[in-house]
Design a protein around this motif. Structure first.
Motif, PDB file in Angstrom:
ATOM      1  N   LYS A  36     -10.911   5.502   3.624  1.00  0.00           N
ATOM      2  CA  LYS A  36     -11.130   5.398   5.032  1.00  0.00           C
ATOM      3  C   LYS A  36     -11.728   4.037   5.365  1.00  0.00           C
ATOM      4  O   LYS A  36     -11.498   3.368   6.402  1.00  0.00           O
ATOM      5  CB  LYS A  36     -11.906   6.481   5.659  1.00  0.00           C
ATOM      6  N   ASP A 133       7.769  -6.567 -14.806  1.00  0.00           N
ATOM      7  CA  ASP A 133       8.818  -5.987 -13.983  1.00  0.00           C
ATOM      8  C   ASP A 133       9.677  -4.881 -14.475  1.00  0.00           C
ATOM      9  O   ASP A 133       9.888  -4.149 -13.811  1.00  0.00           O
ATOM     10  CB  ASP A 133      10.077  -7.244 -13.985  1.00  0.00           C
TER      11      ASP A 133
ATOM     12  N   GLN B 227      -5.801 -10.112   4.376  1.00  0.00           N
ATOM     13  CA  GLN B 227      -6.602  -8.801   3.811  1.00  0.00           C
ATOM     14  C   GLN B 227      -7.499  -8.101   4.945  1.00  0.00           C
ATOM     15  O   GLN B 227      -7.518  -6.964   4.903  1.00  0.00           O
ATOM     16  CB  GLN B 227      -7.377  -9.456   2.678  1.00  0.00           C
ATOM     17  N   ARG B 231      -7.063  -4.229   5.581  1.00  0.00           N
ATOM     18  CA  ARG B 231      -8.373  -3.458   5.748  1.00  0.00           C
ATOM     19  C   ARG B 231      -8.608  -2.849   7.018  1.00  0.00           C
ATOM     20  O   ARG B 231      -8.776  -1.402   7.146  1.00  0.00           O
ATOM     21  CB  ARG B 231      -9.667  -4.207   5.491  1.00  0.00           C
ATOM     22  N   ARG B 234      -5.954  -0.035   7.390  1.00  0.00           N
ATOM     23  CA  ARG B 234      -6.331   1.117   6.564  1.00  0.00           C
ATOM     24  C   ARG B 234      -7.260   2.240   7.306  1.00  0.00           C
ATOM     25  O   ARG B 234      -7.300   3.278   7.424  1.00  0.00           O
ATOM     26  CB  ARG B 234      -6.708   0.839   5.066  1.00  0.00           C
ATOM     27  N   ILE B 235      -8.121   1.292   7.916  1.00  0.00           N
ATOM     28  CA  ILE B 235      -9.298   1.906   8.470  1.00  0.00           C
ATOM     29  C   ILE B 235      -8.679   2.841   9.843  1.00  0.00           C
ATOM     30  O   ILE B 235      -9.020   4.001  10.033  1.00  0.00           O
ATOM     31  CB  ILE B 235     -10.467   1.088   9.309  1.00  0.00           C
ATOM     32  N   GLY B 238      -6.917   6.025   8.662  1.00  0.00           N
ATOM     33  CA  GLY B 238      -7.846   6.973   8.507  1.00  0.00           C
ATOM     34  C   GLY B 238      -8.128   7.700   9.756  1.00  0.00           C
ATOM     35  O   GLY B 238      -8.599   8.851   9.586  1.00  0.00           O
ATOM     36  N   SER B 279       8.676 -11.533  -9.955  1.00  0.00           N
ATOM     37  CA  SER B 279       7.561 -10.665 -10.666  1.00  0.00           C
ATOM     38  C   SER B 279       6.377 -11.022 -10.263  1.00  0.00           C
ATOM     39  O   SER B 279       5.573 -10.610 -10.964  1.00  0.00           O
ATOM     40  CB  SER B 279       7.830 -11.392 -12.201  1.00  0.00           C
ATOM     41  N   ARG B 280       6.411 -12.248  -9.383  1.00  0.00           N
ATOM     42  CA  ARG B 280       4.721 -12.545  -8.850  1.00  0.00           C
ATOM     43  C   ARG B 280       4.487 -11.754  -7.760  1.00  0.00           C
ATOM     44  O   ARG B 280       3.448 -11.956  -7.011  1.00  0.00           O
ATOM     45  CB  ARG B 280       4.771 -13.826  -8.261  1.00  0.00           C
ATOM     46  N   ASP B 282       3.215  -8.597  -5.858  1.00  0.00           N
ATOM     47  CA  ASP B 282       1.914  -7.671  -6.082  1.00  0.00           C
ATOM     48  C   ASP B 282       2.289  -6.252  -5.777  1.00  0.00           C
ATOM     49  O   ASP B 282       2.308  -5.688  -5.002  1.00  0.00           O
ATOM     50  CB  ASP B 282       0.856  -8.210  -5.062  1.00  0.00           C
ATOM     51  N   ARG B 283       2.404  -5.651  -7.132  1.00  0.00           N
ATOM     52  CA  ARG B 283       3.173  -4.603  -7.391  1.00  0.00           C
ATOM     53  C   ARG B 283       2.151  -3.246  -6.849  1.00  0.00           C
ATOM     54  O   ARG B 283       2.594  -2.246  -6.261  1.00  0.00           O
ATOM     55  CB  ARG B 283       3.370  -3.880  -8.894  1.00  0.00           C
ATOM     56  N   VAL B 284       0.647  -3.584  -6.953  1.00  0.00           N
ATOM     57  CA  VAL B 284      -0.300  -2.535  -6.258  1.00  0.00           C
ATOM     58  C   VAL B 284      -0.053  -2.621  -4.618  1.00  0.00           C
ATOM     59  O   VAL B 284       0.066  -1.386  -4.122  1.00  0.00           O
ATOM     60  CB  VAL B 284      -1.737  -3.114  -6.537  1.00  0.00           C
ATOM     61  N   LEU B 285       0.406  -3.668  -4.154  1.00  0.00           N
ATOM     62  CA  LEU B 285       0.487  -3.693  -2.577  1.00  0.00           C
ATOM     63  C   LEU B 285       1.990  -2.875  -2.432  1.00  0.00           C
ATOM     64  O   LEU B 285       2.071  -2.239  -1.308  1.00  0.00           O
ATOM     65  CB  LEU B 285       0.298  -4.986  -2.031  1.00  0.00           C
ATOM     66  N   VAL B 286       2.720  -3.306  -2.791  1.00  0.00           N
ATOM     67  CA  VAL B 286       4.200  -2.853  -2.888  1.00  0.00           C
ATOM     68  C   VAL B 286       4.033  -1.267  -2.878  1.00  0.00           C
ATOM     69  O   VAL B 286       4.647  -0.683  -1.811  1.00  0.00           O
ATOM     70  CB  VAL B 286       5.156  -3.204  -3.984  1.00  0.00           C
ATOM     71  N   ASN B 287       3.551  -0.600  -3.968  1.00  0.00           N
ATOM     72  CA  ASN B 287       3.208   0.600  -4.035  1.00  0.00           C
ATOM     73  C   ASN B 287       2.578   1.265  -2.978  1.00  0.00           C
ATOM     74  O   ASN B 287       2.957   2.341  -2.334  1.00  0.00           O
ATOM     75  CB  ASN B 287       2.744   0.984  -5.179  1.00  0.00           C
ATOM     76  N   HIS B 288       1.621   0.652  -2.433  1.00  0.00           N
ATOM     77  CA  HIS B 288       0.804   1.019  -1.506  1.00  0.00           C
ATOM     78  C   HIS B 288       1.675   1.021  -0.040  1.00  0.00           C
ATOM     79  O   HIS B 288       1.622   1.751   0.835  1.00  0.00           O
ATOM     80  CB  HIS B 288      -0.560  -0.036  -1.146  1.00  0.00           C
ATOM     81  N   LEU B 290       4.864   1.063   0.248  1.00  0.00           N
ATOM     82  CA  LEU B 290       5.932   1.992   0.269  1.00  0.00           C
ATOM     83  C   LEU B 290       5.264   3.505   0.424  1.00  0.00           C
ATOM     84  O   LEU B 290       5.907   4.230   1.265  1.00  0.00           O
ATOM     85  CB  LEU B 290       6.669   2.226  -0.889  1.00  0.00           C
TER      86      LEU B 290
END
Lengths: 141, 436
Positions: A36, A133, B227, B231, B234-235, B238, B279-280, B282-288, B290
């Motif tokens: 949160k 990738d 960022q 943030r 996301r708050i 929630g 490949s550059r 950011d996969r963490v952000l992509v998954n988030h 999606l």
């Protein structure tokens, strides 16, 4: 800035002892607070080292495999979080609020390509990126 | 009495960073609770600032308290009650009505109790009051970053490249405006809720875009602003998890931000989506992102809103391993849905690009040419830039060069101008001269 907060193993975690109901609730509340507040990107727990293995390399690059469990409990990892925050101090302040009784957390920033200097050539970066990738593609498939 | 050893300069600087971190984490809840009790966001913020100053004075000697948020709240509460007593004493001298004083003593107890209470909606109300339509857009942005984000005035000023004094004045004026307009600290209800939420989403996306596509200065992006916007997104997600468009906006920001590192080349120049090293991303952000888009789709009552649709477009890019493998027909469809919600020549221009990818440059150019006489686009650099692109694909290099040059003359971003002039040069020499 992205940080990994590494949860060090304890005797209990290595025994595979399940946390108490109270602990589970406190951890759930803590995770919810992190989400949160918009700082938690990822996080998970690991099974004890008895389920794992080590691969050790000698100087010639020969690999040998050692099955768990491993003795030096405090050096082992039992879980992690990934935080996105604006400073190390903020990562530390969030980590301080974790509801642990005993144990230790280690807070480490993710490395960025610049950290590798010239040894990490564009070709190597390219290779690593291709690999990443492929891994992602496999995960998404 | 012996004085404790003075902390070293570096220890003080470290402590300052700790206080900053705690402030980012706690200030919205503190300012929210104080506003609920005092009814004045300006006064609440000043009381909270007093607590911050006390922390900066006391923590170097006492150390950071075990519960820093509660510590700050306790100080702010004392200051609030002090200031209440002062105003009460002032009234005692001027007002003779005993009955009114009795009532006010009751109020003091209520304040103390109310400040101890944790009210979930405090932060959300603070978000809504910071983005209140009585304020200008600039003021909403400044108030949101300051009150909800807990950023210092000089930080916000630096991020937006305005003098600190200008920004400080903007905040002072905004607080006065809210007080003068007697804006209540409450949740909007009914039909008002949707409109007020839109205003909040707009503010967050403005902050994000100020970081993502810097419109002024030499830097192409200022990732810290992106960022911060994520943030806050996301708050907000929630706080109002049932609102599809909040997840849509968060998905859009995360998917776009996943490309931040790939958008800037080694010499600081901008790299177009088509040329980016995927490949550059950011996969963490992509998954988030999606996952947030999935939540936007799950919570949508009917058709998707504009942020979720834009996130859907960004997701088509994020999922594709190359430009060729991108679902361009899907993107064109999303743009069509967007244009139906909110007809705009800029959306039409984007649709034209997607159509050209899906169905060929001639089909795209046909749509672009319909936009040539639209007054709103007459100084929009991306119209000639896109047209130039399509003309290159059709082998019409001379026309393309003229378009790239026109686009370069229209952009305000120095690096983008360099990029466009480079594209013009790639089209060969001036018309009439041999180009090879």
């Amino acid at each position: 800035m992205r940080f990994m907060v590494i949860v060090k193993a304890t005797e209990d975690s290595e025994k595979g002892a399940m946390p108490s109901q109270d602990m589970l609730e406190a951890m759930g509340a803590y995770n919810e607070e992190l989400v949160k507040a918009g700082v938690m990107l990822d996080g998970d727990g690991l099974r004890p080292s008895s389920y794992g293995a080590r691969v050790r390399f000698d100087d010639e690059g020969n690999a040998s495999v050692i099955d768990g469990p491993f003795a030096e409990t405090k050096e082992l990892v039992s879980g992690y979080w990934v935080f996105e925050v604006s400073s190390k101090e903020e990562a530390v302040e969030w980590a301080r609020r974790a509801p642990f009784r005993g144990g230790e957390l280690e807070i480490r920033p993710f490395s960025v390509p610049e950290d590798f200097g010239e040894a990490f050539t564009p070709e190597l970066q390219e290779k690593e990126n291709e690999l990443r990738d492929t891994l992602t593609a496999q995960r998404e498939a | 009495m012996s004085t404790p050893p003075a902390p070293t300069a570096s220890a003080t600087a470290d402590l300052h960073r700790v206080v900053d971190a705690v402030w980012r984490m706690e200030s919205a809840r503190i300012v929210g609770a104080l506003t609920r009790v005092t009814g004045d966001v300006g006064q609440a913020e000043e009381l909270a600032q007093d607590a911050l100053v006390a922390a900066l004075e006391q923590w170097p000697e006492s150390g950071v308290p075990a519960k820093p948020g509660a510590w700050l709240m306790a100080i702010a509460k004392h200051r609030a009650i002090d200031s209440f007593r002062r105003s009460q004493n002032l009234q005692r001298k001027t007002v003779e009505l005993g009955r009114e004083l009795v009532q006010q003593e009751g109020v003091e107890e209520d304040w103390a109790a109310a400040l101890d209470e944790v009210v979930e909606d405090d932060v959300l109300r603070l978000v809504f009051i910071s983005c209140h339509p009585v304020l200008s857009r600039e003021a909403r942005v400044a108030m949101t970053l300051r009150l909800v984000g807990g950023l210092a005035t000089d930080e916000i000023a630096r991020a937006f490249l305005v003098p600190e004094k200008t920004l400080a004045q903007r905040i002072v004026r905004a607080k006065r405006t809210l007080t003068a307009a007697r804006v209540p600290f409450e949740m909007p209800t009914g039909a008002d809720f949707g409109a007020r939420l839109s205003s909040v989403l707009e503010v967050l996306y403005l902050v994000f875009n100020e970081g993502y596509a810097a419109t002024a200065g030499e830097d192409l992006t200022r990732p810290a602003l992106c960022q911060e916007a994520m943030r806050l997104g996301r708050i907000l997600a929630g706080l109002v998890p049932e609102e599809s468009e909040v997840h849509g906006l968060l998905a859009l920001m995360e998917l776009q931000a996943s490309r931040l590192a790939a958008r800037i080349g080694p010499d600081g120049e901008s790299v177009l989506l088509a040329d980016q090293d995927r490949s550059r991303w950011d996969r963490v952000l992509v998954n988030h992102g999606l996952a947030a888009l999935d939540r936007a789709r799950e919570t949508a009552a009917g058709a998707l809103g504009p942020y979720a649709l834009q996130a859907g477009i960004a997701a088509c890019h994020a999922r594709a391993r190359s430009v060729e493998e991108t679902d361009w027909a899907g993107i064109a469809g999303h743009y069509e849905a967007l244009a139906a919600l909110n007809p705009s020549p800029v959306i039409e221009l984007n649709r034209a690009v997607a159509v050209s990818r899906a169905y060929g440059p001639a089909a795209g150019l046909e749509l672009v040419d319909r936009l040539l006489d639209v007054p709103a686009l007459s100084s929009y650099h991306l119209l000639p830039a896109v047209r130039g692109d399509l003309l290159v694909s059709l082998g019409r290099d001379d026309e393309a060069r003229a378009e790239f040059e026109r686009a370069a003359g229209l952009t305000r971003n120095e690096r983008e101008r360099a990029l466009l002039l480079g594209r013009a040069a790639d089209c060969g020499g001036p018309a009439g001269l041999p180009t090879d």
